[in-house]
Scaffold this motif. Structure first.
Motif, PDB file in Angstrom:
ATOM      1  N   MET A 189       0.839  -1.198   0.000  1.00 44.64           N
ATOM      2  CA  MET A 189       0.000   0.000   0.000  1.00 44.64           C
ATOM      3  C   MET A 189       0.871   1.244   0.000  1.00 44.64           C
ATOM      4  O   MET A 189       1.919   1.290   0.645  1.00 44.64           O
ATOM      5  CB  MET A 189      -0.906   0.003   1.249  1.00 44.64           C
ATOM      6  N   THR A 190       0.429   2.267  -0.743  1.00 43.50           N
ATOM      7  CA  THR A 190       1.129   3.542  -0.752  1.00 43.50           C
ATOM      8  C   THR A 190       1.171   4.110   0.660  1.00 43.50           C
ATOM      9  O   THR A 190       0.205   4.028   1.411  1.00 43.50           O
ATOM     10  CB  THR A 190       0.403   4.533  -1.684  1.00 43.50           C
ATOM     11  N   ASP A 191       2.325   4.681   1.036  1.00 46.17           N
ATOM     12  CA  ASP A 191       2.445   5.297   2.359  1.00 46.17           C
ATOM     13  C   ASP A 191       1.622   6.583   2.365  1.00 46.17           C
ATOM     14  O   ASP A 191       1.942   7.543   1.673  1.00 46.17           O
ATOM     15  CB  ASP A 191       3.925   5.588   2.644  1.00 46.17           C
ATOM     16  N   VAL A 192       0.556   6.592   3.146  1.00 49.51           N
ATOM     17  CA  VAL A 192      -0.391   7.701   3.144  1.00 49.51           C
ATOM     18  C   VAL A 192      -0.420   8.327   4.525  1.00 49.51           C
ATOM     19  O   VAL A 192      -0.526   7.633   5.536  1.00 49.51           O
ATOM     20  CB  VAL A 192      -1.807   7.218   2.757  1.00 49.51           C
ATOM     21  N   LYS A 193      -0.345   9.659   4.573  1.00 47.50           N
ATOM     22  CA  LYS A 193      -0.433  10.354   5.848  1.00 47.50           C
ATOM     23  C   LYS A 193      -1.834  10.210   6.428  1.00 47.50           C
ATOM     24  O   LYS A 193      -2.820  10.171   5.689  1.00 47.50           O
ATOM     25  CB  LYS A 193      -0.119  11.839   5.660  1.00 47.50           C
ATOM     26  N   PRO A 194      -1.949  10.160   7.757  1.00 44.13           N
ATOM     27  CA  PRO A 194      -3.280  10.138   8.368  1.00 44.13           C
ATOM     28  C   PRO A 194      -4.064  11.394   7.972  1.00 44.13           C
ATOM     29  O   PRO A 194      -3.498  12.479   7.798  1.00 44.13           O
ATOM     30  CB  PRO A 194      -2.986  10.117   9.874  1.00 44.13           C
ATOM     31  N   LEU A 195      -5.364  11.242   7.824  1.00 37.47           N
ATOM     32  CA  LEU A 195      -6.210  12.368   7.442  1.00 37.47           C
ATOM     33  C   LEU A 195      -6.316  13.387   8.565  1.00 37.47           C
ATOM     34  O   LEU A 195      -6.325  13.039   9.754  1.00 37.47           O
ATOM     35  CB  LEU A 195      -7.616  11.871   7.096  1.00 37.47           C
ATOM     36  N   ASP A 196      -6.414  14.644   8.180  1.00 40.13           N
ATOM     37  CA  ASP A 196      -6.707  15.735   9.103  1.00 40.13           C
ATOM     38  C   ASP A 196      -8.213  15.983   9.050  1.00 40.13           C
ATOM     39  O   ASP A 196      -8.740  16.427   8.024  1.00 40.13           O
ATOM     40  CB  ASP A 196      -5.932  16.989   8.696  1.00 40.13           C
ATOM     41  N   PHE A 197      -8.926  15.681  10.130  1.00 43.46           N
ATOM     42  CA  PHE A 197     -10.375  15.794  10.143  1.00 43.46           C
ATOM     43  C   PHE A 197     -10.854  17.150  10.655  1.00 43.46           C
ATOM     44  O   PHE A 197     -11.988  17.280  11.117  1.00 43.46           O
ATOM     45  CB  PHE A 197     -10.987  14.676  10.983  1.00 43.46           C
ATOM     46  N   SER A 198      -9.997  18.184  10.540  1.00 38.23           N
ATOM     47  CA  SER A 198     -10.406  19.512  11.009  1.00 38.23           C
ATOM     48  C   SER A 198     -10.773  20.456   9.868  1.00 38.23           C
ATOM     49  O   SER A 198     -11.449  21.460  10.087  1.00 38.23           O
ATOM     50  CB  SER A 198      -9.286  20.145  11.859  1.00 38.23           C
ATOM     51  N   THR A 199     -10.329  20.142   8.659  1.00 41.95           N
ATOM     52  CA  THR A 199     -10.648  20.995   7.503  1.00 41.95           C
ATOM     53  C   THR A 199     -11.218  20.131   6.386  1.00 41.95           C
ATOM     54  O   THR A 199     -10.834  18.966   6.224  1.00 41.95           O
ATOM     55  CB  THR A 199      -9.407  21.741   6.985  1.00 41.95           C
ATOM     56  N   PHE A 200     -12.111  20.730   5.578  1.00 42.36           N
ATOM     57  CA  PHE A 200     -12.864  19.947   4.604  1.00 42.36           C
ATOM     58  C   PHE A 200     -12.932  20.715   3.290  1.00 42.36           C
ATOM     59  O   PHE A 200     -13.269  21.900   3.274  1.00 42.36           O
ATOM     60  CB  PHE A 200     -14.272  19.662   5.138  1.00 42.36           C
ATOM     61  N   HIS A 201     -12.585  20.014   2.198  1.00 42.27           N
ATOM     62  CA  HIS A 201     -12.489  20.643   0.878  1.00 42.27           C
ATOM     63  C   HIS A 201     -13.221  19.799  -0.162  1.00 42.27           C
ATOM     64  O   HIS A 201     -13.400  18.589  -0.004  1.00 42.27           O
ATOM     65  CB  HIS A 201     -11.019  20.762   0.449  1.00 42.27           C
ATOM     66  N   ASN A 202     -13.616  20.475  -1.245  1.00 43.06           N
ATOM     67  CA  ASN A 202     -14.002  19.745  -2.442  1.00 43.06           C
ATOM     68  C   ASN A 202     -12.802  18.998  -2.994  1.00 43.06           C
ATOM     69  O   ASN A 202     -11.641  19.395  -2.759  1.00 43.06           O
ATOM     70  CB  ASN A 202     -14.512  20.705  -3.525  1.00 43.06           C
ATOM     71  N   VAL A 203     -13.065  17.946  -3.755  1.00 46.68           N
ATOM     72  CA  VAL A 203     -12.007  17.242  -4.471  1.00 46.68           C
ATOM     73  C   VAL A 203     -12.359  17.268  -5.947  1.00 46.68           C
ATOM     74  O   VAL A 203     -13.328  16.646  -6.387  1.00 46.68           O
ATOM     75  CB  VAL A 203     -11.866  15.793  -3.982  1.00 46.68           C
ATOM     76  N   ILE A 204     -11.583  18.053  -6.722  1.00 44.09           N
ATOM     77  CA  ILE A 204     -11.770  18.173  -8.160  1.00 44.09           C
ATOM     78  C   ILE A 204     -10.459  17.824  -8.837  1.00 44.09           C
ATOM     79  O   ILE A 204      -9.434  18.465  -8.596  1.00 44.09           O
ATOM     80  CB  ILE A 204     -12.218  19.596  -8.567  1.00 44.09           C
ATOM     81  N   ASN A 205     -10.477  16.772  -9.656  1.00 43.88           N
ATOM     82  CA  ASN A 205      -9.290  16.354 -10.404  1.00 43.88           C
ATOM     83  C   ASN A 205      -8.104  16.078  -9.472  1.00 43.88           C
ATOM     84  O   ASN A 205      -6.960  16.422  -9.767  1.00 43.88           O
ATOM     85  CB  ASN A 205      -8.923  17.424 -11.451  1.00 43.88           C
ATOM     86  N   ASN A 206      -8.408  15.461  -8.332  1.00 46.67           N
ATOM     87  CA  ASN A 206      -7.425  15.105  -7.288  1.00 46.67           C
ATOM     88  C   ASN A 206      -6.809  16.317  -6.583  1.00 46.67           C
ATOM     89  O   ASN A 206      -5.796  16.183  -5.893  1.00 46.67           O
ATOM     90  CB  ASN A 206      -6.313  14.207  -7.835  1.00 46.67           C
ATOM     91  N   GLU A 207      -7.409  17.482  -6.747  1.00 46.50           N
ATOM     92  CA  GLU A 207      -6.945  18.669  -6.027  1.00 46.50           C
ATOM     93  C   GLU A 207      -7.987  19.077  -4.992  1.00 46.50           C
ATOM     94  O   GLU A 207      -9.192  19.026  -5.243  1.00 46.50           O
ATOM     95  CB  GLU A 207      -6.704  19.823  -7.006  1.00 46.50           C
ATOM     96  N   LEU A 208      -7.515  19.510  -3.816  1.00 48.24           N
ATOM     97  CA  LEU A 208      -8.408  19.996  -2.773  1.00 48.24           C
ATOM     98  C   LEU A 208      -8.692  21.465  -3.034  1.00 48.24           C
ATOM     99  O   LEU A 208      -7.769  22.280  -3.134  1.00 48.24           O
ATOM    100  CB  LEU A 208      -7.774  19.811  -1.397  1.00 48.24           C
ATOM    101  N   THR A 209      -9.965  21.795  -3.182  1.00 50.78           N
ATOM    102  CA  THR A 209     -10.347  23.161  -3.525  1.00 50.78           C
ATOM    103  C   THR A 209     -11.420  23.649  -2.550  1.00 50.78           C
ATOM    104  O   THR A 209     -12.078  22.857  -1.880  1.00 50.78           O
ATOM    105  CB  THR A 209     -10.898  23.244  -4.961  1.00 50.78           C
TER     106      THR A 209
END
Length: 478
Positions: free
Chosen positions: A1-21
């Motif tokens: 599995m790819t080494d993935v950082k734990p999610l930050d559950f304090s901020t929330f963004h749209n996901v468009i084309n794999n970018e957080l907007t």
């Protein structure tokens, strides 16, 4: 599995084309346990949706050509990453939905089981004819860009079921969470960016205007919608203008028929739980309980005693079973339904009144043998109010169970398996259980009859709903 950082559950963004907007305008959900605002989330515009659709169309060209094994590998890695963040997801789900942490954890556990289970289903080509001269094959090819409109009662599991079904069959997908519960879905798709190419899985948070934008968009080829019957009709009408494929999983008013030979003490905890899980805000919960008159009084007394043991409180409190209903709209609907107890002279065996509280709390309520015509029988409450009704004649109770325009689930409970299955065969619903209710699996189709929906989700049949049938006539010579 790819080494993935734990999610930050304090901020929330749209996901468009794999970018957080984010967007110039934001809004926030409400914690239903205390009516305090949750963190801000984007309010997506038509331009945001157009960008997401354009990215999804571009991604579809490559993703549709990948193998099932490539898609399965990505989905498994995503499931592993969800497991690694399960505590954060459970806390966030309780914050936004209100259900107790134990039930949030249960939903998260089902979610990763569904990812792996759906991705294990084989979708074979069917050879209809093969001769020396020609071969005729039915294939199932992806549709294109899918729009997923997700409800607020099970926002994680129901989003993931749509996502996996779409991408495993070679489509790309844009998720629209409920405005009431956008938080976990935004984080699920943020996490997915680690495993899927840009544009394959996207998520847009919005207000009530965003759903109609989805159904109207000419380049979204399919809508998968879970929600109320009234909204489902509007979704279907909107999809007709562009002839979108559509799957609708709508409301239910599930009957459970209890025969006179059951072991009351054994089934009471099961019936009580399956009537009130998630504060009865599940389309397939038991909502009409028909109990044989020979055992009615004892059954009612013991059901009341059991439900009294279930704790009402905030979802973060230990041992809570009943959290609040999810939002003010549903709370007001429940209060209106509760008003019919007085206006129709109904008899509560438990509860029956709603006290003021800091959140959207409704006490568990049982109505003793109301008329079949009463609102608590005829309407889907989506709140913890349960009518329990007497029956004596088998044909008559089946007619009562089948009388409504809904047909999502139903069940029969009896020690006599032959009798129970004979009755079950006559029930008009998409799922029928004997001696259980609300059993589900990723490999089994789930959908409704009558006004409870069109098409199914899950299982092979559900996956094929995300495909176009293609018949190939392959002649080996001119």
């Amino acid at each position: 599995m790819t080494d993935v950082k734990p999610l930050d559950f304090s901020t929330f963004h749209n996901v468009i084309n794999n970018e957080l907007t984010t967007t110039s305008e934001t809004r926030h959900g409400i914690n239903p346990a205390n009516t305090q605002p949750n963190p801000p989330v984007p309010v997506s515009t038509q331009d945001d949706l157009d960008k997401a659709v354009k990215a999804a169309q571009a991604a579809f060209k490559g993703w549709a050509k990948t193998s099932f094994e490539e898609r399965r590998k990505a989905l498994h890695a995503w499931a592993d990453a969800i497991d690694s963040n399960i505590d954060g997801f459970a806390q966030t789900l309780t914050m936004e939905q209100g259900k107790p942490l134990t039930q949030s954890s249960m939903e998260l556990g089902m979610t990763t089981t569904w990812i792996r289970g759906l991705a294990a289903i084989e979708i074979p080509d069917t050879v209809i004819e093969e001769t020396e001269d020609r071969k005729i094959v039915q294939r199932h090819v992806p549709i294109g860009v899918v729009g997923a409109i997700v409800p607020w009662n099970f926002p994680v599991l129901l989003a993931v079921g749509k996502i996996v079904s779409a991408v495993y069959t070679g489509n790309t997908i844009i998720v629209k969470p409920s405005p009431f519960t956008p938080y976990c879905d935004l984080k699920l798709v943020e996490l997915a960016t680690n495993f899927f190419p840009p544009g394959v899985i996207q998520c847009l948070s919005g207000d009530e205007s965003l759903g109609p934008m989805f159904t109207a968009h000419p380049r979204i080829e399919k809508i998968s919608f879970t929600g109320s019957i009234a909204t489902g009709k509007r979704v279907m009408a909107a999809c007709a203008t562009t002839l979108k494929r559509v799957t609708l999983e709508l409301g239910g008013n599930d009957p459970a028929i209890i025969c006179d030979d059951v072991d009351i003490d054994v089934i009471i905890p099961k019936i009580g739980t399956l009537s009130y899980l998630c504060c009865s805000q599940i389309c397939m919960m038991i909502k009409r309980l028909y109990v044989h008159e020979k055992i009615y009084d004892e059954f009612l007394e013991k059901l009341v005693a059991f439900v009294k043991t279930l704790k009402v409180g905030q979802g973060t409190e230990a041992d809570t079973f009943f959290g609040p209903v999810q939002n003010e709209m549903q709370y007001e609907k429940a209060k209106d339904l509760f008003s019919s107890i007085g206006t129709e002279n109904l008899k509560p065996a438990l509860g029956g009144t709603i006290e003021n509280s800091s959140g959207y709390f409704i006490p568990p309520t049982i109505i003793d043998n109301p008329p079949e015509t009463s609102r608590v029988v005829q309407e889907e409450p989506f709140a913890p109010i349960l009518p329990i009704l007497k029956w004596s004649d088998e044909d008559e109770v089946l007619e009562r169970a089948n009388a409504l325009e809904t047909g999502l689930g139903s069940s029969v409970w009896s020690k006599d398996f032959e009798r129970a299955t004979r009755m079950a065969d006559q029930l008009q619903s998409g799922c029928v259980w004997v001696n259980s209710h609300f059993d589900l699996g990723p490999n089994t189709p789930f959908g409704g009859h009558k006004q409870s929906g069109m098409g199914v989700e899950w299982g092979l049949t559900g996956l094929l709903g995300y495909c176009n049938s293609q018949t190939q006539w392959l002649k080996k010579s001119f």
